[in-house]
Write a protein that holds these residues in place. Structure first.
Motif, PDB file in Angstrom:
ATOM      1  N   ILE A 229       0.872  -1.166   0.000  1.00 12.24           N
ATOM      2  CA  ILE A 229       0.000   0.000   0.000  1.00 12.24           C
ATOM      3  C   ILE A 229       0.921   1.231   0.000  1.00 12.24           C
ATOM      4  O   ILE A 229       1.812   1.340   0.847  1.00 12.24           O
ATOM      5  CB  ILE A 229      -0.901  -0.001   1.252  1.00 12.24           C
ATOM      6  N   CYS A 246      -8.407   0.531   8.972  1.00  9.94           N
ATOM      7  CA  CYS A 246      -7.457  -0.584   8.848  1.00  9.94           C
ATOM      8  C   CYS A 246      -7.678  -1.619   9.952  1.00  9.94           C
ATOM      9  O   CYS A 246      -7.517  -1.322  11.135  1.00  9.94           O
ATOM     10  CB  CYS A 246      -6.021  -0.070   8.897  1.00  9.94           C
ATOM     11  N   PRO A 247      -8.044  -2.861   9.592  1.00 15.01           N
ATOM     12  CA  PRO A 247      -8.287  -3.885  10.613  1.00 15.01           C
ATOM     13  C   PRO A 247      -7.008  -4.287  11.346  1.00 15.01           C
ATOM     14  O   PRO A 247      -7.064  -4.886  12.412  1.00 15.01           O
ATOM     15  CB  PRO A 247      -8.859  -5.062   9.821  1.00 15.01           C
ATOM     16  N   SER A 248      -5.858  -3.938  10.751  1.00 12.31           N
ATOM     17  CA  SER A 248      -4.589  -4.285  11.398  1.00 12.31           C
ATOM     18  C   SER A 248      -4.019  -3.111  12.187  1.00 12.31           C
ATOM     19  O   SER A 248      -2.867  -3.167  12.627  1.00 12.31           O
ATOM     20  CB  SER A 248      -3.573  -4.737  10.345  1.00 12.31           C
ATOM     21  N   ILE A 250      -2.942  -0.224  11.358  1.00 13.09           N
ATOM     22  CA  ILE A 250      -1.719   0.379  10.807  1.00 13.09           C
ATOM     23  C   ILE A 250      -1.989   1.860  10.550  1.00 13.09           C
ATOM     24  O   ILE A 250      -3.056   2.221  10.041  1.00 13.09           O
ATOM     25  CB  ILE A 250      -1.314  -0.338   9.491  1.00 13.09           C
ATOM     26  N   VAL A 252      -1.809   4.085   8.372  1.00 14.02           N
ATOM     27  CA  VAL A 252      -1.596   4.237   6.924  1.00 14.02           C
ATOM     28  C   VAL A 252      -1.401   5.697   6.550  1.00 14.02           C
ATOM     29  O   VAL A 252      -0.622   6.035   5.649  1.00 14.02           O
ATOM     30  CB  VAL A 252      -2.798   3.655   6.138  1.00 14.02           C
ATOM     31  N   VAL A 258       3.445   1.080   3.215  1.00 13.72           N
ATOM     32  CA  VAL A 258       3.132   0.231   4.367  1.00 13.72           C
ATOM     33  C   VAL A 258       4.108  -0.949   4.382  1.00 13.72           C
ATOM     34  O   VAL A 258       4.051  -1.827   3.521  1.00 13.72           O
ATOM     35  CB  VAL A 258       1.664  -0.267   4.317  1.00 13.72           C
ATOM     36  N   GLU A 262       1.881  -6.784   9.457  1.00 13.31           N
ATOM     37  CA  GLU A 262       0.472  -7.086   9.733  1.00 13.31           C
ATOM     38  C   GLU A 262      -0.440  -6.785   8.543  1.00 13.31           C
ATOM     39  O   GLU A 262      -1.617  -7.147   8.555  1.00 13.31           O
ATOM     40  CB  GLU A 262      -0.021  -6.277  10.940  1.00 13.31           C
ATOM     41  N   CYS A 263       0.073  -6.105   7.522  1.00 13.47           N
ATOM     42  CA  CYS A 263      -0.797  -5.738   6.387  1.00 13.47           C
ATOM     43  C   CYS A 263      -1.192  -6.995   5.613  1.00 13.47           C
ATOM     44  O   CYS A 263      -0.351  -7.810   5.239  1.00 13.47           O
ATOM     45  CB  CYS A 263      -0.098  -4.749   5.466  1.00 13.47           C
ATOM     46  N   THR A 264      -2.496  -7.121   5.353  1.00  9.05           N
ATOM     47  CA  THR A 264      -2.991  -8.304   4.648  1.00  9.05           C
ATOM     48  C   THR A 264      -3.471  -7.962   3.228  1.00  9.05           C
ATOM     49  O   THR A 264      -4.179  -8.771   2.609  1.00  9.05           O
ATOM     50  CB  THR A 264      -4.175  -8.938   5.427  1.00  9.05           C
ATOM     51  N   THR A 265      -3.116  -6.799   2.745  1.00  6.66           N
ATOM     52  CA  THR A 265      -3.580  -6.335   1.427  1.00  6.66           C
ATOM     53  C   THR A 265      -5.097  -6.519   1.287  1.00  6.66           C
ATOM     54  O   THR A 265      -5.602  -6.936   0.249  1.00  6.66           O
ATOM     55  CB  THR A 265      -2.824  -7.052   0.280  1.00  6.66           C
ATOM     56  N   CYS A 266      -5.814  -6.164   2.362  1.00  6.32           N
ATOM     57  CA  CYS A 266      -7.276  -6.324   2.334  1.00  6.32           C
ATOM     58  C   CYS A 266      -7.940  -5.215   1.516  1.00  6.32           C
ATOM     59  O   CYS A 266      -9.119  -5.320   1.158  1.00  6.32           O
ATOM     60  CB  CYS A 266      -7.837  -6.348   3.749  1.00  6.32           C
ATOM     61  N   LEU A 267      -7.218  -4.136   1.268  1.00  2.25           N
ATOM     62  CA  LEU A 267      -7.672  -3.002   0.446  1.00  2.25           C
ATOM     63  C   LEU A 267      -8.772  -2.167   1.106  1.00  2.25           C
ATOM     64  O   LEU A 267      -9.397  -1.340   0.443  1.00  2.25           O
ATOM     65  CB  LEU A 267      -8.148  -3.470  -0.943  1.00  2.25           C
ATOM     66  N   GLU A 268      -9.032  -2.375   2.380  1.00  2.52           N
ATOM     67  CA  GLU A 268     -10.060  -1.552   3.053  1.00  2.52           C
ATOM     68  C   GLU A 268      -9.649  -0.083   3.022  1.00  2.52           C
ATOM     69  O   GLU A 268     -10.473   0.802   2.820  1.00  2.52           O
ATOM     70  CB  GLU A 268     -10.246  -2.024   4.496  1.00  2.52           C
ATOM     71  N   CYS A 269      -8.344   0.168   3.250  1.00  3.85           N
ATOM     72  CA  CYS A 269      -7.860   1.557   3.250  1.00  3.85           C
ATOM     73  C   CYS A 269      -8.012   2.176   1.866  1.00  3.85           C
ATOM     74  O   CYS A 269      -8.427   3.334   1.731  1.00  3.85           O
ATOM     75  CB  CYS A 269      -6.411   1.604   3.724  1.00  3.85           C
TER      76      CYS A 269
HETATM   77  S1  SF4 Z   1      -4.477  -3.192   3.031  1.00  2.96           S
HETATM   78 FE1  SF4 Z   1      -5.741  -3.625   4.831  1.00  2.96          FE
HETATM   79  S2  SF4 Z   1      -4.263  -4.273   6.403  1.00  2.96           S
HETATM   80 FE2  SF4 Z   1      -3.066  -3.280   4.760  1.00  2.96          FE
HETATM   81  S3  SF4 Z   1      -2.880  -1.169   5.439  1.00  2.96           S
HETATM   82 FE3  SF4 Z   1      -4.713  -1.244   4.126  1.00  2.96          FE
HETATM   83  S4  SF4 Z   1      -6.424  -1.606   5.529  1.00  2.96           S
HETATM   84 FE4  SF4 Z   1      -4.551  -2.038   6.644  1.00  2.96          FE
END
Ligand code: SF4
Ligand code: SF4
Length: 359
Positions: A229, A246-248, A250, A252, A258, A262-269
């Motif tokens: 990210i 960010c569920p982790s 972080i 951001v 990033v 702990e980043c899981t590339t969940c793309l929420e951010c």
């Molecule tokens: S991709 Fe997910 S875990 Fe990684 S920084 Fe964004 S919200 Fe957080």
């Protein structure tokens, strides 16, 4: 504060992620169902056995790690849990590209944990973030467990020890043992699972963040991933929305790239960012961002191509016959099937390629 210049398509990454998670959960449920049928039919030699789904070995990460290490040391592919090793390789490759993407895109435990957290958020109107002085020591627990595992498997076990374990009665029925662990749970198992579920209501992804050694391994491997990210300082309006979702946990909004394990590339951010191109997945700050649909495609392709390669090359179905399974399942409560039963390494005179191996 700078003005937002462009609104991204809302939640595109989350829709794609949910679709992949749902498909993977359904796949796991199907594997579980088939495996239960296999177990039940193996108990009665009069009934023709249902074929065992090899994908169940994805739930045997320690055996898979040992098989992989044995292969790297000796060049021999051990065939008691071959699919487990193939799945482990697929997940490691995924982490080498998109950090811990497996955790947020495919892992059924991650999916469950995430949704318990969402439910907790609805109940309490928020998820809780532990203070740093508690969060860091707790996060290190999973690395301690991983370190212990690596020390035992990589440094204390010789190739002969590994082979003795891989050929052991316990390893041969480790998948059935796992099924019985959940089908006939002890009081301790029930307390621990309930405790983890309750804690996940308050702290999102409690198990994944603090205790999962598999996640620790992927977090470590993900440190070498080029895709991260990446925040474009010029476009960012410092609204802080990315850090908030960010569920982790972080920060951001405070970093350019990033790097966190702990980043899981969940793309929420990325999804929540109101500014076009302020937050993207990139291999380098100067490169173009990777669209969510491409992230999804690569994640899924890595998994399908790696497991497909295992199937096509014959390294997927294991070497245990239905008759042997039937016999072992019927005597599974004997002490030789305990995990701490002693396993003698093979005699020096025994052949280098045992029945459970191919070269
Ligand atoms: S991709 Fe997910 S875990 Fe990684 S920084 Fe964004 S919200 Fe957080
Ligand atoms: S990168 Fe984060 S802080 Fe910057 S605009 Fe996007 S959501 Fe807001």
């Amino acid at each position: 504060m700078k003005k937002p210049i462009e609104r991204l398509k809302p939640k595109q990454g989350q829709h794609l992620r949910l679709a992949v998670q749902a498909a993977f959960v359904l796949l796991c449920l199907w594997i579980g169902w088939e495996f239960i049928r296999f177990y039940q039919t193996s108990l009665d030699p009069a009934i023709p056995p249902t074929p065992r789904p090899p994908g169940v070995e994805g739930f045997l990460p320690i055996s898979a790690l040992m098989t992989l290490w044995y292969f790297l040391q000796t060049g021999i592919l051990h065939t008691v849990h071959p699919a487990g090793m193939v799945i482990l390789v697929a997940i490691i490759l995924m982490s080498l590209v998109f950090k811990k993407a497996f955790c947020s895109w495919m892992c059924p435990v991650g999916f469950l944990s995430e949704n318990i957290g969402e439910f907790g958020k609805k109940l309490f109107k928020r998820n809780f973030v532990l203070p740093v002085w508690l969060d860091i020591p707790l996060r290190s627990l999973k690395y301690l467990m991983l370190g212990f595992l690596i020390m035992v498997v990589f440094f204390q076990m010789s190739a002969q020890d590994l082979r003795a374990f891989l050929d052991s009665p316990y390893n041969k029925v480790a998948d059935v043992k796992m099924l019985l662990f959940f089908a006939r749970p002890s009081a301790t198992t029930i307390y621990v699972i309930t405790g983890l579920a309750v804690l996940s209501l308050f702290v999102k992804n409690f198990w994944c963040r603090f205790l999962c050694p598999y996640g620790a391994l992927l977090g470590f491997v993900g440190l070498f991933s080029p895709f991260r990210i990446t925040r474009n300082d010029d476009a960012c309006t410092d609204c802080g929305k990315c850090a908030k979702v960010c569920p982790s946990a972080i920060k951001v909004d405070k970093v350019k790239r990033v790097w966190s394990d702990e980043c899981t590339t969940c793309l929420e951010c990325v999804d929540v960012c109101p500014v076009g191109h302020a937050l993207e997945v990139k291999a380098h700050r100067k490169f173009k961002g990777v669209k969510p649909v491409l992230v999804m495609t690569i994640v899924v392709l890595i998994f399908l191509l790696t497991t497909g390669f295992g199937m096509l090359t014959g390294y997927w179905n294991n070497s245990i016959t239905p008759e042997e399974y039937s016999r072992r399942i019927q005597e599974i409560d004997k002490p030789i099937y305990d995990h701490n039963y002693g396993y003698a390494p093979p005699e020096p005179s025994s052949p280098q390629t045992a029945p459970g191996e191919i070269q």
